[in-house]
Design an enzyme around this catalytic site. Sequence first.
Site, short mmCIF file in Angstrom:
data_model
loop_
_atom_site.label_atom_id
_atom_site.label_comp_id
_atom_site.label_asym_id
_atom_site.label_seq_id
_atom_site.Cartn_x
_atom_site.Cartn_y
_atom_site.Cartn_z
N CYS A 73 -4.29 0.88 -2.27
CA CYS A 73 -4.16 -0.41 -1.60
C CYS A 73 -3.04 -1.21 -2.26
CB CYS A 73 -5.46 -1.20 -1.72
SG CYS A 73 -6.73 -0.74 -0.52
N GLU A 83 -3.14 -4.06 -3.42
CA GLU A 83 -3.63 -4.78 -4.60
C GLU A 83 -3.54 -3.92 -5.86
OE1 GLU A 83 -4.98 -4.66 -1.65
OE2 GLU A 83 -5.76 -6.62 -1.05
N ASN A 127 0.83 -1.21 0.00
CA ASN A 127 0.00 0.00 0.00
C ASN A 127 0.87 1.26 0.00
OD1 ASN A 127 0.61 -0.79 2.68
ND2 ASN A 127 -1.19 0.24 3.52
N VAL A 128 0.37 2.26 -0.69
CA VAL A 128 1.08 3.54 -0.83
C VAL A 128 0.07 4.64 -0.55
CG1 VAL A 128 2.39 5.05 -2.36
CG2 VAL A 128 2.67 2.56 -2.54
N GLU A 129 0.21 5.27 0.60
CA GLU A 129 -0.77 6.28 1.02
C GLU A 129 -0.38 7.68 0.54
OE1 GLU A 129 -1.27 5.55 5.23
OE2 GLU A 129 -2.37 3.69 4.82
N1 THU Z 1 -5.22 -1.91 2.62
C1 THU Z 1 -4.66 -2.55 1.54
O1 THU Z 1 -3.62 -2.15 1.04
N2 THU Z 1 -5.30 -3.65 1.06
C2 THU Z 1 -6.39 -4.23 1.63
O2 THU Z 1 -6.95 -5.16 1.08
C3 THU Z 1 -6.87 -3.71 2.93
C4 THU Z 1 -6.47 -2.32 3.23
C5 THU Z 1 -4.55 -0.70 3.10
C6 THU Z 1 -5.23 0.60 2.72
C7 THU Z 1 -4.68 1.55 3.75
O3 THU Z 1 -3.43 2.06 3.27
C8 THU Z 1 -4.42 0.66 4.97
O4 THU Z 1 -4.50 -0.67 4.50
C9 THU Z 1 -5.43 0.86 6.08
O5 THU Z 1 -6.72 0.75 5.62
#
Ligand code: THU
Length: 136
Positions: free
Chosen positions: A62, A64, A51-53
């Site tokens: 996410c 994925e 994940n990259v916020e």
């Molecule tokens: N997150 C994912 O990367 N994939 C998922 O299937 C569940 C949630 C990440 C999104 C966000 O950066 C962090 O988890 C918290 O929600």
Amino acid sequence: MTGPQGADDIDWEALRAVARDAMSHAYAPYSGYPVGVAALVDDGRTVSGCNVENASYGLGLCAECGLVSELQRTGGGRLTHFTCVDGDGEILVPCGRCRQLLYEFGGPGLLLETPKGIVPLAEMLPQAFTPKHLDK
Ligand code: THU
């Protein structure tokens, strides 16, 4: 099933190790919740993502998203086996939106490693909206 992609001889531990390594590269300063994913492709490739916020919280990507992007960038194909881990390296379920992403590239038969065992995506996303709906 037999062969390298057979359900019985998949090395889920090895796939999870790839997901954990991806998770170690996550950029999650806002949620503090790193996630890593990894999947096998029907031609034997392995793809992964983290994940990259973003400061604009709702625009975070996410793990994925990175995975399907890598899939497409490295030659496409179909996802056959998928796993997702949290910051402790524990098996995690993919979020609802990402189940849709996975459906696009793996379909109902994509096998997911979940805290409740190995299940096909059809069970995790029942009555999925699919590309076929766009035909009519
Ligand atoms: N997150 C994912 O990367 N994939 C998922 O299937 C569940 C949630 C990440 C999104 C966000 O950066 C962090 O988890 C918290 O929600």
